[in-house]
Design a protein around this motif. Structure first.
Motif, short mmCIF file in Angstrom:
data_model
loop_
_atom_site.label_atom_id
_atom_site.label_comp_id
_atom_site.label_asym_id
_atom_site.label_seq_id
_atom_site.Cartn_x
_atom_site.Cartn_y
_atom_site.Cartn_z
N ALA A 1 116.45 78.68 6.60
CA ALA A 1 115.79 78.67 5.24
C ALA A 1 115.92 77.34 4.87
O ALA A 1 116.72 76.41 5.14
N TYR A 2 115.04 77.00 4.03
CA TYR A 2 114.82 75.77 2.99
C TYR A 2 114.74 75.82 1.80
O TYR A 2 114.39 76.85 1.22
N ALA A 3 115.93 75.23 1.19
CA ALA A 3 116.14 75.26 -0.49
C ALA A 3 115.78 73.86 -0.82
O ALA A 3 116.65 72.86 -0.44
N LYS A 4 114.70 74.08 -1.77
CA LYS A 4 114.39 72.47 -2.40
C LYS A 4 114.55 72.43 -3.68
O LYS A 4 114.45 73.40 -4.34
N TYR A 5 115.09 71.25 -4.24
CA TYR A 5 115.19 70.94 -5.41
C TYR A 5 114.21 69.77 -5.86
O TYR A 5 114.22 68.63 -5.39
N GLY B 1 116.58 68.49 -0.52
CA GLY B 1 116.01 69.70 0.05
C GLY B 1 117.03 69.75 1.39
O GLY B 1 117.18 69.08 2.02
N VAL B 2 117.24 71.16 1.41
CA VAL B 2 118.39 71.42 2.73
C VAL B 2 117.70 72.46 3.48
O VAL B 2 117.35 73.50 2.91
N ALA C 1 124.49 64.40 -4.59
CA ALA C 1 125.50 64.80 -3.99
C ALA C 1 125.70 66.37 -4.30
O ALA C 1 125.89 67.33 -3.41
N ASN C 2 125.80 66.59 -5.46
CA ASN C 2 125.97 68.05 -5.99
C ASN C 2 124.91 68.86 -5.85
O ASN C 2 125.04 70.02 -5.25
N LEU C 3 123.66 68.27 -5.68
CA LEU C 3 122.41 68.97 -5.52
C LEU C 3 122.61 69.48 -3.99
O LEU C 3 122.03 70.51 -3.70
N VAL C 4 122.86 68.69 -3.25
CA VAL C 4 122.88 69.00 -1.82
C VAL C 4 123.84 70.11 -1.44
O VAL C 4 123.54 71.20 -0.89
N SER C 5 124.87 70.05 -2.04
CA SER C 5 126.01 71.25 -1.97
C SER C 5 125.50 72.50 -2.33
O SER C 5 125.24 73.54 -1.92
N VAL C 6 124.75 72.32 -3.68
CA VAL C 6 123.97 73.76 -4.22
C VAL C 6 122.95 74.12 -3.34
O VAL C 6 122.77 75.29 -3.17
N MET C 7 122.02 73.31 -2.79
CA MET C 7 120.97 73.65 -2.31
C MET C 7 121.22 74.29 -0.89
O MET C 7 120.82 75.17 -0.43
N ALA D 1 120.30 77.72 0.54
CA ALA D 1 119.64 77.69 1.97
C ALA D 1 120.20 78.74 2.84
O ALA D 1 119.67 79.78 3.48
N VAL D 2 121.70 78.59 2.95
CA VAL D 2 122.13 79.72 3.79
C VAL D 2 122.28 81.01 3.39
O VAL D 2 121.94 82.05 4.04
N ALA D 3 122.16 81.18 1.78
CA ALA D 3 122.20 82.30 1.40
C ALA D 3 120.62 82.92 1.57
O ALA D 3 120.48 84.41 2.16
N ALA D 4 119.66 81.96 1.54
CA ALA D 4 118.28 82.70 1.75
C ALA D 4 118.05 83.10 3.16
O ALA D 4 117.40 83.87 3.41
#
Lengths: 162, 787, 267
Positions: free
Chosen positions: C173-177, C188-189, C252-258, C262-265
């Motif tokens: 999955a891809y999670a993008k801010y 985006g992770v 850096a925070n966003l990377v952790s959050v995304m 992504a893993v959850a998605a």
């Protein structure tokens, strides 16, 4: 210089232009169709959206030469025989425009999105799909309403025709 | 009320051309032999112009001319001016630095023009502009207004020592100090109001055409007020006498204040057209718009409020530093003074207010009126400190406001304004009911279960519109009167033209003004044409800004309609051999009350023009003009309630509900009014969450395109829940208050109050970007953990 | 925009021959980055070569190994809407559907995006995250080798990307801010467990050097594929981009959050 021939709203238009000429300039200056507008330089505002070979694109981010041989539809080509396109009619009905400058791009974006989603369009999708179009007047509220109404009306018409 | 009359949701007459691509904007205009202008602009925020070498540019293909400031000054083109005189508290007049349309000596902000190239095509002009070699000697720059006042800051204009333009005050300082001395509670806070770029979607543009044989100029331009533009160009900038200058503002793609002013580029096009002997066109690209359109806001304030033992406000004390940029734009001086400090009483009964305003030159783009102009700054300050105070004293913010509401009218505030009518409890009640304020706690808990922080915030705004009585603004320093004009021409076959000095650039005047006529004579709006935006067609008028087209512009139309109706009734009475007092107008006919005698409107019009049978002494024709000078400002007011959910991981705010309850007085077309509110709210939400004109220390605007300046998009805002309450404005014949700016004025504090409520930290500046909110949350967490 | 010369070759060989002529020649794929850059006079190619009319660069096909081969001139909209991509690698389709805006997606291409290697572009995340293979007119190389730094790739001056081949992952999955203004990625992770069981976490938009992998996250996810496994993993703020939209700390925070999202998605 490049000689470019583009079918605009069903009519063949040819001109010899500098290679750097953008499609929007070709439409406005060579084809005399000033309904397509330029509102920014960085490909974000969407005032210049037209359909090239059936797909909405930013005519400020395409060379006229790239469109050589293509079919282009602009805002001027949407109404047929004096009859407004359902999206145009919906913008009028729902007060989806104020100053009118972003309106051609909005309407071309809206028809493209309805082409792709049909009656499945809901408010959240419409708002997301409008990422490439900026309006400063309406706060988008009535634009969203107009697009939803047009999508529903067009789906209804399509269904009736089946 | 007829189908198309006052109060009806009439669909817009002007829409058809816009939705079919047939709008005619300035950039759509062409003239035979037209050349294109491209400006050579300073890359530096502050620099000496040592030399300009145009030789290479002049040799390039298609180049007609390269013109510089030296030539402009030599030709006697005047300096740009600020038309509103403000005096400092010591009585000295404001310090206005010289502003030339092309600067020959010292540039003072990035993007200031030093030369212009005219060429056969726009591409050629731009190519050549790049080849003009300007030798600059960089000077130290300052962009922050507070820093610019510090000793040793770079000096921007020789006229203004320490960059101070004026040090102005309003209110009774001694009374305020006494109230603070005896206060039971004082809340004080620093409040800044972020700098914004108006961003009308149509960039500014001009096409100037000089006719040598007639010594006459025509200027098509993006103006909210073409007559004022002509006046200024003529009387101050020496372009041409008024009768030799026609200014046309055709379809204009939004203004929001930024198209009130006459800018260097429009002036230069006129001058260059004469110089080159050909029409000259210029269209701003978006980056030029960012660098040269007048910006808005940019205040830094310290505010204090004093309460007595009953939590009633006893005084408000405010000190504000306002950044006016590198030059004083046309109405810039009035914005942080009479459009700002006079609204600091808000909706509240505050016995004593004192406000000191220092305005400052900086090496930034000039700042002037942007939607709301001064009133958003005042409202943000008042509604932020009201909310903060309520939180500090532990009182429900709605109840604290209610306790201090003004409830009797007229109400004289301590800062000039006399509020004429209003019912602030009514709009607060309506908004709270619609927002389901009472059950917010349950929604907050539900959001928390999803990991979201939910907050609610309100703003009870007031503003002053309908600017304004000419004598009053004259006494306050305005260089113009602020009346409006109208002419109603009934044509021989009964169609009607209304010529108005107001200008529509999105407001829908072609519809709403026609509704007045429809309402008066019972004719369809399709028989009415609104004519505006051309100084050759329309009598002198003051234009559209400050939510004035309804309260002032339409009042002028009403006055002219009164005259037409009076004359028509006289003629009808004569033709139908009845008494004038018995004539009534109904359904497009003049009738004799109590009889079956009637004359259709078109027949009466024809009779007025054939003039075969007129009453003794009556002139032929049916056409009347009027000027309306308002008797007071108008005072739209209302309550906005915003509900947000904050994602604590990213700091991103989502507006989940927005309720607006406005009192605009009488409404002509609710559909159009709602549209104005939607747009205003979105601009206000943009200010609160997204928009910021940011400069780096060297004076570069780092948000000079949509890649970095964050415009509100469709998925940044919700659908809005609007309602109106109504108290009639006693000051004008229609009872209207105005609606164009309210949304932008009232919404920012509602948003920030909601976010700060959600995150439990009141320290939050606009725009409340996700990072700022995230940081505020980080800062708030230790406190929360300790609880 | 400076004047330029437009070319429309029909074959890859013709395009390569034109490209080899000089350093001042640029490939014009969708043009959604190059043309705005030229409009701002920040790029001044003497010649531009339109790649949209070369059949070899078109089409989406199922690759032999159960993955997807996407021609370099395929648009983002085509990838987003492709039945094949949606069936085999839904995360890739959804990533393509979040690039820019609908109009940009109608023009912008995968080849153009990766050859430009904008640090805020989305596709590099997918290529590295899925261990994709980039095919050019000269060779094949792994995504890890292809992206070499900010706006830098391993492409030779006369080399043209012809296709990208993505293996189908077990889950991804891809999670993008998105950047609120430009809608590019601020962080985006792309998180994936590949068919061979290996884990990849690729980050785009945030890093100073363009797309990068977070090996600590990959290790943590190898033993425990869940958002909690990486909750404590932080990337070094010193390696992150910093601008008015987000400081390095915030990114850096966003990377952790995304990454967690992504893993959850991916499930």
């Amino acid at each position: 210089m490049a000689t470019v021939t583009i079918t605009v709203n069903g009519k063949k238009r040819s001109a010899t232009v500098e290679d750097r000429t953008l499609l929007v300039n070709f439409l406005r200056e060579n084809a005399g169709l000033t309904g397509t507008h330029v509102g920014c330089d960085t490909s974000q505002c969407g005032a210049c959206v037209v359909h090239v070979d059936g797909k909405a694109v930013k005519s400020c981010t395409m060379l006229a030469a790239q469109a050589d041989g293509a079919e282009v539809v602009t805002i001027e080509g949407l109404a047929q025989g004096g009859e407004l396109h359902p999206v145009q009619a919906a913008f009028h009905e729902h007060h989806g425009l104020q100053c009118g400058f972003c309106t051609p791009g909005m309407i071309m974006a809206a028809t493209d999105m309805i082409n792709r989603y049909g009656a499945k369009l809901d408010e959240a999708t419409i708002r997301k799909e409008l990422d490439g179009n900026i309006c400063r007047c309406t706060g988008y509220h009535n634009i969203v309403k107009a697009i939803k109404a047009a999508a529903d009306a067009m789906a209804g018409t399509a269904q009736a025709a089946e | 009320m007829g189908v198309d009359g006052i109060g009806a949701r009439v669909k817009r007459k002007e829409d058809r051309r816009f939705i079919t691509g047939k709008g005619r904007y300035t950039d759509d205009m062409t003239a035979p032999g037209m050349g294109f202008a491209a400006f050579v602009r300073s890359p530096h925020a502050h620099a000496k112009v040592k030399s300009i070498d145009a030789s290479a540019a002049l040799d390039m293909p298609g180049v007609e001319a390269v013109l510089t400031g030296e030539q402009l000054v030599g030709d006697g083109v005047g300096n740009l001016i600020c038309g509103w005189m403000i005096h400092s508290k010591d009585g000295t007049p404001m310090k206005m630095g010289a502003w030339r349309a092309l600067e020959p000596e010292i540039v003072r902000h990035v993007g200031q023009a030093v030369a212009v190239v005219v060429a056969d095509t726009l591409a050629q002009a731009r190519d050549a502009a790049e080849a003009v070699v300007v030798d600059y000697e960089e000077l130290p720059a300052v962009v922050d207004a507070v820093a610019a006042l510090e000793p040793g800051a770079p000096q921007i204009h020789p006229e203004a020592e320490n960059n101070l333009i004026y040090d102005w005050e309003i209110g009774d300082e001694a009374a305020v100090n006494a109230a603070f001395d005896s206060a039971k509670h004082v809340t004080s806070m620093e409040i800044s109001n972020n700098r914004l770029v108006p961003n009308a979607m149509e960039p500014r543009a001009a096409l100037a055409d000089y006719d040598e044989a007639e010594e006459h100029y025509t200027l098509w331009t993006t103006s909210q007020n073409p007559h004022v533009a002509r006046l200024v160009l003529s009387a101050f900038y020496n372009i041409a006498p008024e009768h030799k200058l026609r200014v046309i503002a055709p379809d204009v793609g939004g203004g929001f204040g930024s198209k009130i002013y006459v800018y260097p580029e429009e002036m230069v096009c006129l001058w260059a057209s004469k110089r080159t002997g050909r029409p000259v066109k210029w269209v701003a690209d978006r980056t030029e718009a960012f660098l040269t359109d007048a910006h808005g806001r940019d205040h830094k304030s310290h505010a204090e409020i004093a309460l007595d033992e009953n939590n009633r406000i006893t005084a408000l004390r405010v000190k504000t530093v306002a950044n006016l940029g590198a030059y004083m734009s046309l109405f810039s001086s009035s914005v942080p003074t009479y459009l700002y400090a006079t609204l600091l009483s808000g909706q509240y009964d505050i016995p004593a207010i004192h406000c000191n305003v220092k305005t400052v030159y900086t090496n930034t783009t000039p700042v002037d009126a942007y939607r709301g102009a001064g009133r958003p700054e005042a409202t943000f300050l008042v509604e932020r400190i009201m909310e903060t105070t309520a939180r500090e004293i532990g009182m429900d913010p709605a109840e604290f406001r209610r306790k201090n509401f003004i409830t009797e009218f007229p109400h004289q505030t301590p800062v000039i304004m006399c509020y004429d009518s209003g019912d602030y409890n009514a709009s607060l009640d309506a908004a709270m009911k619609a927002a389901d304020y009472a059950n917010f706690g349950a929604r907050k808990a539900e959001a928390a279960s999803r990991g979201k922080l939910r907050g609610i915030g309100m703003s009870c705004y007031i503003e002053a519109c309908g600017i304004a009585p000419s004598q009053a603004v004259g006494s306050l320093g305005a260089g113009v009167g602020l009346w409006e004009s109208a002419e109603v021409r009934v044509n021989p076959v009964g169609t009607i033209e209304v010529l108005t000095g107001s200008h529509s650039h999105g407001q829908g005047h072609e519809t709403t003004f026609a509704q007045l006529v429809a309402d008066r004579f019972g004719v369809g709006t399709d028989t009415v044409q609104i004519v505006h935006g051309d100084t050759d067609k329309v009598q002198f008028g003051m234009g559209t800004y400050g939510s004035r087209s309804g309260a002032v512009g339409m009042s002028a139309v009403v006055k002219a309609l009164d005259k037409v109706e009076a004359k028509a009734k006289k003629l009808a009475a004569h033709l139908m051999e009845a008494s004038e007092g018995d004539i009534v107008v109904e359904g497009g006919e003049f009738k004799v009350a109590g009889t079956d005698k009637s004359t259709p409107f078109f027949q009466l019009a024809l009779a007025a023009y054939t003039a075969h049978n007129m009453p003794e002494g009556m002139e032929p024709g049916l056409k009347e003009g009027a000027f309306y000078d308002p008797t007071n400002f108008t005072f739209p007011a209302g309550t906005y309630i915003c509900e947000v959910e904050v994602d604590p991981d990213t700091g991103k705010t989502e507006i989940v509900s927005f309720v607006a309850a406005d009192d605009f007085g009488k409404i002509i077309n609710p559909m159009i009014v709602e549209g104005q509110v939607h747009g205003g709210l979105t601009q206000g939400i943009g200010q609160a969450l997204l928009e910021n004109a940011a400069y780096d220390e060297s004076g570069q605007l780092i948000t000079a395109s949509y890649m970095d300046y964050c415009m509100p998009r469709a998925d940044d805002v919700p659908s809005f829940n609007l309602m109106t309450t109504e108290t009639i404005c006693p000051g004008n014949p229609l009872g209207m208050k105005g609606c164009g700016e309210a949304g932008a004025i009232g919404s920012p504090p509602a948003v920030i109050n909601a976010i700060t409520d959600a995150i439990g930290n009141n320290e939050l500046e606009m725009p409340a970007t996700p990072e700022r909110v995230w940081r505020a949350l980080q800062a708030a967490q230790p406190a929360q953990a300790a609880e | 925009m400076y004047e330029t010369n437009y070319h429309r070759p029909k074959t890859l060989a013709d395009a390569a021959a034109l490209l080899a002529k000089s350093d001042e020649v640029k490939l014009l794929a969708g043009g959604q980055t190059l043309l705005p850059t030229m409009k701002q006079r920040l790029a001044a190619p003497t010649d531009v070569i339109d790649l949209r009319h070369i059949d070899d660069l078109k089409g989406i096909t199922e690759s032999g190994s159960g993955g997807v081969r996407i021609g370099a001139a395929v648009t983002h909209a085509e990838v987003a809407g492709s039945e094949t991509v949606r069936r085999l690698i839904p995360a890739l389709a959804s990533l393509a559907g979040e690039i820019g805006d609908p109009h940009v997606r109608h023009m912008g291409t995968i080849g153009g995006s990766i050859a430009n290697n904008d640090p805020a572009a989305d596709y590099p995340g997918a290529l590295v995250g899925l261990n994709a293979t980039v095919t050019t007119n000269k060779r094949e190389m792994s995504a890890d080798d292809f992206f070499t730094g900010l706006f830098e790739t391993a492409l030779e001056p006369d080399e043209i990307v012809t296709a990208v081949t993505f293996p189908a992952p077990e889950k991804a999955a891809y999670a993008k801010y998105p950047n609120p203004a430009s809608r590019y990625s601020m962080a985006g992770v792309f998180a994936a467990r590949l068919a061979d069981g290996s884990i990849r976490v690729a980050v785009t938009g945030a890093g100073q050097g363009g797309v990068f992998r977070v090996s600590e996250m990959e290790q943590a996810l190898s033993s425990n594929w869940s958002p909690d496994a990486i909750a404590g993993v932080k990337v070094a703020a010193g390696d992150m981009l910093s601008d008015i939209h987000g400081s390095a700390d915030y990114r850096a925070n966003l990377v952790s959050v995304m990454a967690k999202r992504a893993v959850a998605a991916a499930g």
